[in-house]
Design an enzyme around this catalytic site. Structure first.
Site, PDB file in Angstrom:
ATOM      1  N   HIS A   4       0.852  -1.193   0.000  1.00  0.00           N
ATOM      2  CA  HIS A   4       0.000   0.000   0.000  1.00  0.00           C
ATOM      3  C   HIS A   4       0.878   1.230   0.000  1.00  0.00           C
ATOM      4  CE1 HIS A   4      -3.967   1.820   0.466  1.00  0.00           C
ATOM      5  NE2 HIS A   4      -3.356   2.751   1.163  1.00  0.00           N
ATOM      6  N   ASP A  54     -14.304   3.189   6.758  1.00  0.00           N
ATOM      7  CA  ASP A  54     -13.232   3.920   6.064  1.00  0.00           C
ATOM      8  C   ASP A  54     -13.726   4.507   4.746  1.00  0.00           C
ATOM      9  OD1 ASP A  54     -10.462   4.775   5.501  1.00  0.00           O
ATOM     10  OD2 ASP A  54     -10.685   3.355   3.860  1.00  0.00           O
ATOM     11  N   ARG A  89     -12.921  12.941   3.970  1.00  0.00           N
ATOM     12  CA  ARG A  89     -11.602  13.556   4.198  1.00  0.00           C
ATOM     13  C   ARG A  89     -11.080  14.173   2.911  1.00  0.00           C
ATOM     14  NH1 ARG A  89      -8.161   9.103   5.643  1.00  0.00           N
ATOM     15  NH2 ARG A  89      -6.499  10.625   5.730  1.00  0.00           N
ATOM     16  N   SER A 146      -6.989   4.601   8.459  1.00  0.00           N
ATOM     17  CA  SER A 146      -7.598   4.334   7.156  1.00  0.00           C
ATOM     18  C   SER A 146      -6.873   3.181   6.451  1.00  0.00           C
ATOM     19  CB  SER A 146      -7.521   5.613   6.316  1.00  0.00           C
ATOM     20  OG  SER A 146      -7.752   5.347   4.961  1.00  0.00           O
TER      21      SER A 146
END
Ligand code: URA
Length: 430
Positions: A82, A161, A168, A183
């Site tokens: 990620h 999330d 966000r 998150s």
């Protein structure tokens, strides 16, 4: 506890109780807290922070806001990667099939664009027909048969999330270490992985602008992963200029496919090989990083990785024939040229990302649609010597956009003194 009281307490710097955090996440998940109250609490957390205990509870509540996948019945290690978000970051698209081609299963759940940074999901959806909204049965079957799946968060995977991320993106609450950490790790821990490689971006185009902040984020992410019993390695990598040349959606996929063809820009290939080598090591496919690098290079150069990607594209409904033709981009083409001769000293990667979003490659509001044909190509790199009038970047948009081209021009600084190129991989934290 009323949500307004939780907002007030965090606004005033109080430590939130486990109950307050769990009630908030439950309310977000059920959909019964309005966007304005969620956004207010996000802003209070952004400004006041969370301590490690609060962060642990928030991450756990988000992780358990939906289903937690379990692939322990499938052989071998399941490893994902990620990135914390950057400009031109198309690494996952080349990396995941290359690692899968080397025998490590990759159940990759990606996100959409966030702020000025692009999202792998939006990029993949620019392949005609490609579906990222897979149900659990399809997800499992692709991971079982191809050893690879590239999907979005289903409604039941860390759903809290999903909602927080979308808010966000449009409320100025992205660049918060606890919010980013919760998150990322809530999604990743819900994926049924054994190990995770993190690419923590640092520099002007990253959410973490300094090495100190990036290191703190990397340590926070690694700490959450280790506490959950996973093997995690974080690389801090340079985001002072876009990765590769392509910034957009389909053009980024096309550039990633160049890497899968054994070519592509040097930094894009290098990052793919470095992160992939660690995924192979954590997945016990190789003994050390050197063997991992050699195996990754072989997968890219032999066409194994490309074949794996094309099989995946077909399996997820995409039209793989688009990769056999020259891509067509939006009709208005503007070339941004160097105003003088000299050395490229800095590139404002965030301004480049913002310009791409404004041009239609990202969203200003959560309901906006992305134009996959918008494409920006950044030709010059930090340290390059350029001549007055030479092309720094090319922008393809649906209508003429002189304002955006002007912004892109302003992102390049050209000086007289030679400038060293930034180091791509800066630190490793595990
Ligand atoms: N990636 C995520 O998944 N979440 C963030 O908050 C930032 C990057």
């Amino acid at each position: 506890m009323r949500i307004v009281d939780t907002i007030r307490r965090k606004r005033d710097g109080a430590r939130l109780s486990d109950g307050e955090l769990r009630d908030f996440v439950a309310g977000v998940t059920r959909g019964d807290i309005p966007d304005y109250q969620i956004s207010a609490l996000l802003m209070a957390i952004f400004l006041r922070g969370l301590d490690s205990g609060e962060l642990g509870v928030l991450t756990d509540a988000m992780l358990h806001s939906g289903r937690v996948l379990d692939f322990s019945d499938l052989s071998g290690a399941k490893v994902d990667k990620h990135s914390t978000g950057g400009v031109g970051d198309k690494i996952s698209i080349a990396l995941a099939p290359a690692v899968a081609a080397c025998g490590v299963r990759v159940p990759m759940i990606s996100g959409r664009g966030l702020g000025h940074s692009g999202g792998t999901l939006d990029k993949l959806e620019s392949i005609p027909g490609f579906r990222t909204d897979l149900d659990a049965a399809k997800f499992r079957s692709l991971l079982g048969t191809l050893g690879l799946v590239l999907a979005g968060q289903s409604d039941d995977l860390a759903p809290a999330d999903r909602r927080l991320y979308a808010l966000r993106d449009v409320t100025g609450t992205i660049e918060s270490i606890p919010l980013i950490a919760a998150s990322i790790m809530s999604k990743k821990l819900a994926e049924g992985i054994d190990a995770l490689v993190l690419d923590v971006k640092v520099g002007g185009g990253a959410f973490m602008k300094t090495a100190e902040r990036a290191r703190e984020l990397a340590r926070t992410l690694v700490g959450i992963g280790k506490a959950a019993g996973k093997q995690v390695t974080a690389f801090m990598t340079d985001m002072n200029q876009p990765i590769g040349h392509a910034v957009g959606n389909f053009n980024e996929v096309y550039e990633a496919v160049d890497v899968l063809r054994g070519s592509g820009p040097a930094d894009t290939r290098e990052l793919t090989v470095t992160l992939g080598a660690e995924m192979l090591r954590l997945g016990h496919a190789v003994d050390d990083a050197a063997a991992g690098r050699a195996r990754m290079e072989r997968a890219l150069d032999s066409g194994e990785a490309l074949e794996c990607f094309l099989r995946l594209v077909t399996a997820q409904g995409g039209d793989e024939s688009v990769f056999t033709r020259e891509p067509r981009y939006a009709p208005h083409q503007q070339t941004i040229t160097a105003p003088r001769s000299g050395h490229v000293t800095t590139i404002d990667a965030e301004a480049i990302g913002v310009a791409a979003v404004m041009a239609g490659a990202g969203r200003a509001r959560k309901e906006d649609r992305i134009d996959p044909t918008v494409a920006l190509f950044v030709h010059a790199r930090i340290g390059d010597r350029v001549q007055a009038g030479s092309a720094l970047a090319t922008l393809h948009t649906a209508t003429a956009e002189p304002g955006i081209a002007h912004r892109i021009a302003g992102a390049f600084a050209i000086g007289d003194a030679p400038q060293a190129a930034p180091r791509l991989v800066q630190e490793t934290i595990s």
